[in-house]
Each structure stands twice: as C-alpha cells, then as structure tokens.
Design a protein around this motif. Structure first.
Motif, PDB file in Angstrom:
ATOM      1  N   UNK A   1      -1.213   7.920   6.621  1.00 32.30           N
ATOM      2  CA  UNK A   1      -2.572   7.957   6.065  1.00 32.30           C
ATOM      3  C   UNK A   1      -3.236   9.300   6.351  1.00 32.30           C
TER       4      UNK A   1
ATOM      5  N   UNK B   1      -8.477   4.240   5.949  1.00 29.15           N
ATOM      6  CA  UNK B   1      -9.080   4.657   4.682  1.00 29.15           C
ATOM      7  C   UNK B   1     -10.594   4.623   4.755  1.00 29.15           C
ATOM      8  N   UNK B   2     -11.123   3.537   5.340  1.00 29.46           N
ATOM      9  CA  UNK B   2     -12.581   3.394   5.407  1.00 29.46           C
ATOM     10  C   UNK B   2     -13.179   4.497   6.284  1.00 29.46           C
TER      11      UNK B   2
ATOM     12  N   UNK C   1     -11.889   7.468   6.833  1.00 32.69           N
ATOM     13  CA  UNK C   1     -11.810   8.729   6.092  1.00 32.69           C
ATOM     14  C   UNK C   1     -12.916   8.770   5.042  1.00 32.69           C
ATOM     15  N   UNK C   2     -13.103   7.606   4.391  1.00 29.98           N
ATOM     16  CA  UNK C   2     -14.140   7.527   3.346  1.00 29.98           C
ATOM     17  C   UNK C   2     -15.512   7.862   3.922  1.00 29.98           C
TER      18      UNK C   2
ATOM     19  N   UNK D   1     -15.152  11.840   3.651  1.00 32.02           N
ATOM     20  CA  UNK D   1     -15.583  12.055   2.270  1.00 32.02           C
ATOM     21  C   UNK D   1     -17.100  12.029   2.131  1.00 32.02           C
ATOM     22  N   UNK D   2     -17.742  10.964   2.667  1.00 28.86           N
ATOM     23  CA  UNK D   2     -19.181  10.808   2.453  1.00 28.86           C
ATOM     24  C   UNK D   2     -19.993  11.746   3.339  1.00 28.86           C
TER      25      UNK D   2
ATOM     26  N   UNK E   1      -6.130   0.243   6.076  1.00 25.38           N
ATOM     27  CA  UNK E   1      -7.447   0.145   5.433  1.00 25.38           C
ATOM     28  C   UNK E   1      -8.542   0.658   6.373  1.00 25.38           C
TER      29      UNK E   1
ATOM     30  N   UNK F   1     -12.595   7.840  -3.654  1.00 24.09           N
ATOM     31  CA  UNK F   1     -13.564   8.043  -2.586  1.00 24.09           C
ATOM     32  C   UNK F   1     -14.918   8.509  -3.106  1.00 24.09           C
TER      33      UNK F   1
ATOM     34  N   UNK G   1       0.838  -1.197   0.000  1.00 22.81           N
ATOM     35  CA  UNK G   1       0.000   0.000   0.000  1.00 22.81           C
ATOM     36  C   UNK G   1       0.875   1.250   0.000  1.00 22.81           C
TER      37      UNK G   1
ATOM     38  N   UNK H   1      -4.874  -1.114  -3.177  1.00 20.96           N
ATOM     39  CA  UNK H   1      -5.469  -0.049  -2.361  1.00 20.96           C
ATOM     40  C   UNK H   1      -4.652   1.241  -2.432  1.00 20.96           C
TER      41      UNK H   1
ATOM     42  N   UNK I   1      -7.494   6.861  -2.109  1.00 20.97           N
ATOM     43  CA  UNK I   1      -8.065   8.168  -1.829  1.00 20.97           C
ATOM     44  C   UNK I   1      -8.667   8.836  -3.066  1.00 20.97           C
TER      45      UNK I   1
END
Lengths: 512, 341
Positions: B287, B172-173, B175-176, B180-181, B169, A474, A451, A467, A471
């Motif tokens: 991250x 990331x999830x 942050x997503x 983001x959402x 991960x 998203x 990653x 992965x 970003x």
C-alpha cells in the motif's frame, strides 16, 4: 443442604439461574437471549446476509439495476453515409467527455475517440488542456504552455504522435499561450504553430485539435473546443464530435441508432448529451433514477454492486469456513482421540504450514493456479482448518477422559459411536465460536486478496476488489473508498462480537 | 538452557524442510513451471526455450530438482547439447550452503536483492513493534487500573474494532486523510524520491509514520487487551493484597508491584508479534510502496520469480520459528518460576 442449593451456590452472583434439568445448549441460549450486544450483532449479520442473498430482488425493487459484466451503456456508432464507424467496442463511461475526432490519413479517413473523465482533473480548482494531433504531418510534437501562473514556457506534453491526443495537462484557471514544436529534442526549434489567449476554466476541458497541413490543401491550424466537464450529469456522458478532416464528405452523426447531427462540415463540433434512456444494449446501469450510494467511475450503482459483492464475499467466507470447520473437526477428533503418531504427524503439518504467513502462502498458490471462485474457496478452506483442529483436539482430549466416555467404552460402545454421540455434540460450543471468528477472518482475507488483484477478478464485484482502484478516487469519489471498507469492518466486527457473545454464553466463567 | 535451545533447534529442522518441500511442490505445479519467467522474453523461439529448459535442468524429476536447490548441483551433469547424456557439471552451491540461486527477471543473485530490501522491512517492522508496545502496554495498564471506566470501555471497544478493520483499508483511509486531503504526510514510499539514497531515519520520519501506524495497530490492540487481562490477573495475587495492607500508596502498588509482574507474560507475545508483523508487512509495504521484502515479494509474484519466492518462504519460516524460540527463552529468563524443559 439439598443438591440443588449446592449447584446454585457454585455459581456466585448467578444464583437466580436454574441449572438443574437444562442442557448446556438451552442454558447458553437463555444467556444469549439476555445479551443485547450479541443479539444486535446477530441481527446485523442476518440483515447483511439476507440482503446479499436477495440482491437481485432488492436492486430490482429499488430500480438500481446492476450490469454484472460491464459498465457499458451504449455503443457509439457514428457514421457518414454508413462509411465511417467508430470503434464498436468503445465503452461509454459516466461523467466522461468522449471526444471523437475524424481526421485524414492520405486517402483514408480515420476516427479516434479520446476519453476525458471529470476525475482526471485532480483538483477542482483547475482546468484541463489537451491537444489532439489530427494535422497532416507524421512528425510527433510537444506542447509548450506559457502564461497564467506559469513562469516562462514549459513543455507540458511530449511526443504526441499523429492521430493521438496528448496527455491531459492540468492548469490553474487563466489565459495561456500554447505553442507546438516538433519533438526533435532541439529546444531551440521554432514553434510551427502557436495560439495565444487559450482560456482554461476550472472544471473545463480546453480540447484543442490540430488539423489541416501538408497534403490536405489547408494550412495547419489549431482550434480549441472548450467543454465543461463538471457540468456533465454524473449518470450521463457527453459526446463531443469534431470533424477535422478536410477531405471527408458531409457527415451524419448517429448515436444509439438515433441521428443527432446532419451534414457536419470541416471544423464543426457536435456536442450531444447521451440521455439516460438511450441504450442499444437494453440493460443499462445509467437507466437508474435513484442513487443510494452514488456510482463508480464506470457509472455503475455502488449500492447494487455492494449487494452483489456481498453475495460473493460472504459466499466465499461462509463456504470456506464450513470446509475448514468440517476438516478441522474431523482431524481434531481423530487426533485428540487416538493421539500418538497420527497426532504428531498432523501437528507437524500444522506447525510447518502455519510457520509461513497465510497471506504469502495464499499469494503464491493463487499466483500459480490462478483460480476461479470455487478453487479459491477450496484453497481458503484447506488452509484454514488449523485453528479449529487444534481447539477440537484439545476438547476431545479432555472429553475422552470424562466418566461418561469411559463408561461408554467400558460397556463396549464402538469407537464411531463414542466419537459421534458422546464427543461431537460436546464440541458444539467450541466449533460455533471458532466458526464465527473464522468467517470474520476469511472475509478479511478474501478482501485483502481481491484488493491486491489475487482474489475475485472484476467485473464480478466483491467487497475487496471494489477497493482495488481506491487511490484514483482520493480527490473525487471518496464514497468509493469509504463505503466498501466500512461494510467489511461492520460485518467482521459483528462476527467477532457474536463469537465473544457465544463464548460468554457457553462458559460464563470466562467473562471478565 | 543450552540443551533446551539445542533441542528446540533440532525440532525446527523438520519444519523448515517441510516448508521448503511444500513451497517447492506448489511452485513446480505452476503451468509453465519455473521457466515462466523465461517465457516472458518474446525474442525466444520455442526451440530456444526447450534448450534453456534442458540446460537449466528443468525437465529433470522433481526430487532431483529439489535436491539441487537444497544442496547444490556439484553432483549433477546437465545436458546442454540435447544428446540425452549429461555433459556439464553444475557449479552452484545449494541453499544449505547459503546460495539461494539466481533471480531470472532481475538478472541478479537472490540473496543480494533480498539483502538490499531487508533493511527497509526491518526498519518498518521494528518501528511498528515499538509503536505497538509503547502505546499498547500503557493503555492496557491504565485500562486495568481504571477498570469499568470510560477509558477502559473505549479502549476495549477500539481494540475489537481495530481487529475488524481490513489493514489495507486502514492504510488507504490514512493516506486519504493525511496524504491526499490534508497533504501533511507523504502518500507512500520510504524516502523523498528526489534524493539519491536514503537519508537516516530521523530525517524522514514523516515517511514511516503512516506505515508504522497501520502495521502496528494490530499490536496496540493486542498488547492492550493482553496487558489488561494480565494486570487484572496479577492484582488478584496475595502479594498485591500484602502490599496494599502494608499501607503502600495505590500508585506504587499498581505500577511497581503490579505492572512489573504483569509485563512478564508479554515475553511470550514476541514470537507471534514477529510473525504478525512479518505477515502484515506484505500488504502494508504494498500500500505504501515501501521498498522492503513484502514489496519485493509482490514484484516476484508478478514476475513469476520463483527462486525469489522460495527464498522469501524459507526466511519467513525461519523468522517465525526463531521468533517463537526467542520468546520462549526470554520468558524463561525473565521469570525464574519457568524451567526449561
């Protein structure tokens, strides 16, 4: 009370188990066969491993072909009387509008392709605006936009040099007045060109081309060629060809060997949807009719990449764990058996190296050696044996004092025989548990390294490097973020469950 | 006890030396060696580079280089004019005197840069440690008191799942979802970019929330499992039976007699916890663009800033060793049954 009753009574609550006449291994297997959770986890791991091993066959059977080296579909070859060729190395990406502009530069006729992917517009409610500088002027310019929800005039893209397109400007839908000023840094400068009423629609790209100018004999002009990015088939790409050279002869446009437009004149736009079967390379990711888990930004099938990525990720984890276990068992037996200076020395090495975070150590080693997969496996294996060695050392130490070992020594059995015949088989449970946990840990380590860009390098897929650009997905393409991580989690989880199950099976007294 | 601490510190010395030798060896094996950072400057000719290498003493034998890094170079003459004999005495103090050298890509002393970033890492690390403890300990105690209940089973399963999730991960999830959402939390960084300097932590809690959860998740899982086991161990003890038979309230038995004793072994967890958080910070900071030591390490790796990497290694080793020492001392202080030996 018979001896047998005594054995049964020792294990309260498991009186139904037959202990006599069974080896530890066969007892463990019997317990394991009753443990549904571990069996389920084992089945999942076997399934994932098999699908990784047979990745080529599976992807062929499902007709999800996978291009290991690139996501290239076809070269774009556009020519006018074989005089003009677009960049032959151009990579044709899925769901992308490839805007090819032909423009003048003195006597030369130049060409340039600009990509706009539908994902480049981050919000689905917005549209995009972009201007290509093909006018005969060597001055760079800025784009100013007024109208819509914009209050006042704002410079939204600056310093666009001749022969290039400005960055994509994302705007809410509406009608805009676009004006261009030379990038002199003087805000008060009058725009040299402006166009009112440019329409921006959600999901559309308003592609503007500035053409004409000084030496071309035509006045400077800006014209917009709108295209609906959202309507491009996810597996296709769209080619937008704009002839902005006043000097160029009538052009014929060919793509993948096929003529798609003839006698294209000045300011004419040719739009062509690159069909799935068109390919000059033969193998094409976009030929696939079926999409199990969607495609990535380069149009590669995610399911196929996960299969092949599993080959890489699992292959690395399994082989590194085997190396680590081999080293760990050897060193563990030797230190546990002999103790003394050897034990102290090995202990010092282990304490020293494990006082650095493994990830830091790996990153430094990898940054220095820039290894390929075989060396990566070796590095992971060479740094992963400490845990196994410690466990094996402890076990060996206690086994060494058992009666059967003492009696074997007393009748003069050689050391090698004691280690291989009397100690090694008794380490089976410790090693199997450690192996299951180690493989899980190594999958996590490899994925983190890949990653971060320090493990397996693309285009070879691994679960971790799939992965890498998460970003950017998203807003569109969440499946590219969720699925690989979920797969890693499930695999590692199953391995941990198997490790726990094995421990319970070999030593039910540990069960809480 | 002072004797014990002194002996442990003496024992730590060969480990720290081992780490420095090991890292020094790896870094010296780099193609281009530690000058790779110098090679990045395109204005240098190969002759310039050769001169720079010689003037910096990079062509000298490895043991000499290591000694210079360790104790300083006041005893060494550099050959600056290339005539084969040394002509310039070194002026640097060594690592043992607290000087970690000069970061070539950043053109600044290593220690200065390190100090600037340490605050951010400590902030995140302490927050994550507290998050792990404050969430993990109660979960473990409640799970043990309600053994076999739905809560117990769910938290036990979650603990295994958290250990199986790749930490990056998870980040990331989160942050997503939240960045983001839902757009309720920032997608990274330590403070609002518009501001000069960082305001106090309580004014920018939304920035630390996600990194803290990601870095602390492993702790929550670990502490809850550990405390559950420790609690179940304690309630089997005689004094718990005595307390129950005295007719004390269930709650009092569990929390006053049980939990307080179950917490004792947690002290041994502090050492590994510091190591885990320090190790996890490397990827978490990356991250979330958290400008701490981990973030700095990545920049240093990419810029081949070897002086900085050596410093990070030494500090990592020291942090680990002290973490373990600290938890051993703490354990013995809390539990009088343990003797220093």
């Amino acid at each position: 009370m018979t001896a047998r009753d005594m054995v049964v009574n020792l294990k309260e609550g498991q009186a139904d188990e037959e202990y006599l006449g069974h080896s530890l291994l066969s007892l463990a297997v019997r317990r394991l066969r009753r443990d549904r959770l571990t069996l389920g986890a084992l089945a999942v791991i076997v399934l994932i491993t098999l699908s990784a091993i047979f990745a080529p066959q599976i992807s062929r059977a499902l007709n999800v072909s996978f291009d290991r080296t690139s996501g290239t579909n076809a070269f774009i070859l556009i020519g006018g009387q074989d005089r003009l060729t677009f960049d032959p190395d151009y990579r044709f990406r899925a769901r992308t509008l490839a805007t090819a502009v032909v423009h003048d530069m003195g006597k030369d006729i130049k060409s340039k392709i600009v990509d706009t992917n539908y994902r480049d517009i981050r919000s689905e409610e917005n549209g995009g605006l972009r201007v290509f500088h093909a006018g005969m002027s060597t001055n760079a310019f800025d784009i100013y936009v007024k109208g819509g929800s914009e209050t006042g005039e704002r410079a939204l893209a600056r310093n666009i040099p001749f022969g290039q397109a400005g960055d994509l400007i994302e705007l809410p839908p509406g009608t805009y007045d676009v004006s261009l000023r030379f990038s002199t840094g003087d805000r008060a400068a009058e725009p040299f060109l402006s166009l009112n009423g440019v329409e921006v629609k959600a999901g559309w790209l308003a592609m503007g081309v500035v053409a004409g100018g000084e030496k071309s004999g035509k006045p400077l002009e800006m014209k917009f060629y709108p295209q609906n990015l959202a309507a491009i088939d996810p597996a296709n790409a769209r080619l937008q060809f704009i002839q902005a050279s006043a000097d160029a002869p009538l052009l014929n446009v060919t793509f993948g060997g096929e003529v798609i437009a003839e006698n294209v004149v000045y300011e004419q736009e040719v739009v062509y949807e690159a069909p799935r079967q068109t390919s000059t390379l033969g193998t094409s990711a976009m030929d696939a009719p079926r999409r199990v888990l969607g495609t990535d930004d380069l149009g590669r099938d995610q399911f196929a990449r996960l299969l092949f990525g599993g080959q890489v990720s699992l292959g690395i984890a399994f082989s590194a764990a085997l190396i680590a276990a081999t080293i760990g068992i050897t060193i563990g037996i030797l230190t546990g058996f002999y103790g003394g200076l050897l034990d102290d020395g090995v202990n010092w090495v282990i304490t020293t190296i494990s006082s650095l975070p493994t990830l830091l150590l790996l990153l430094i080693i990898i940054a220095v050696t820039k290894p390929g997969p075989p060396v990566l496996i070796a590095v992971l294996g060479l740094l992963g044996w400490f845990g196994v060695a410690r466990l094996v050392r402890g076990e060996t130490f206690s086994i060494r004092a058992r009666e059967y070992v003492v009696s074997a020594r007393s009748i003069g059995a050689p050391v090698s025989r004691i280690m291989l015949v009397h100690i090694l088989p008794n380490l089976l449970s410790v090693v199997m548990i450690a192996l299951a946990l180690n493989i899980g840990g190594l999958i996590l380590t490899e994925s983190a390294l890949s990653y971060l860009g320090f493990g397996i390098n693309p285009p070879t897929p691994s679960w971790g490097n799939m992965l890498s650009n998460s970003q950017t997905f998203f807003t569109k393409g969440v499946h590219l973020v969720v699925v690989p991580g979920l797969l890693i989690t499930i695999t590692v989880l199953c391995l941990y469950v198997i490790g726990d199950g094995l421990r319970d099976a070999f030593d039910p007294t540990l069960k809480n | 006890m002072i004797k014990y601490i002194a002996r442990r510190l003496v024992q730590a010395i060969p480990t720290v030396f081992g780490v420095t030798i090991f890292t020094f060896l790896i870094i010296s094996l780099a193609p281009g060696g530690p000058t790779a950072a110098l090679l990045l400057d395109p204005n240098l000719s190969s002759r310039d580079r050769e001169n720079a290498r010689r003037a910096l003493g990079l062509d000298d034998p490895l043991p000499v280089q290591y000694l210079r890094w360790l104790i300083g170079d006041f005893w060494w003459q550099y050959d600056t004019d290339g005539d084969g004999t040394g002509d310039k005495w070194g002026e640097r103090k060594g690592v043992l005197l607290g000087e970690f050298g000069y970061s070539i890509p950043n053109r600044r002393p290593v220690l200065q840069l390190f100090g600037e970033r340490l605050g951010a890492t400590l902030e995140l690390g302490v927050a994550s440690l507290l998050f792990g403890l404050l969430l993990g300990v109660p979960i473990g105690i409640i799970a043990a008191t309600a053994r076999g209940s739905l809560f117990d089973n769910i938290t036990r399963i979650l603990a295994v799942v958290v250990n199986s999730v790749p930490i990056f991960w998870l980040g990331l999830i989160l942050i997503l979802i939240f960045g983001s959402r839902l757009g309720v939390l920032p997608m990274g960084s330590r403070c609002p970019t518009a501001l000069q300097g960082c305001p106090p932590l309580f004014q920018r809690l939304e920035y630390i929330l996600l990194p803290m959860i990601v870095l602390g998740a492993g702790g929550v899982a670990g502490y809850s499992r550990y405390l559950r086991a420790s609690m179940l161990d304690v309630i089997g003890q005689d004094y718990i039976r005595t307390a129950k038979s005295k007719g004390l309230r269930q709650r009092r038995v569990w929390f006053t007699h049980g939990a307080r004793n179950a917490l004792i072994p947690l002290a041994t967890f502090l050492g590994p916890a510091i190591t885990n958080i320090w190790a996890g910070a490397f990827i978490t900071e990356q991250i979330f663009s958290w400008p701490g030591i981990g973030f700095l390490t990545f920049q240093s790796i990419n810029a081949q800033d070897f002086a900085m990497l050596m410093a990070v290694s030494v500090f990592s080793a020291i942090a680990t060793i002290f973490g373990f020492l600290l938890s051993d001392i703490l354990y013995a202080l809390i539990d009088p049954r343990i003797r220093f030996s």
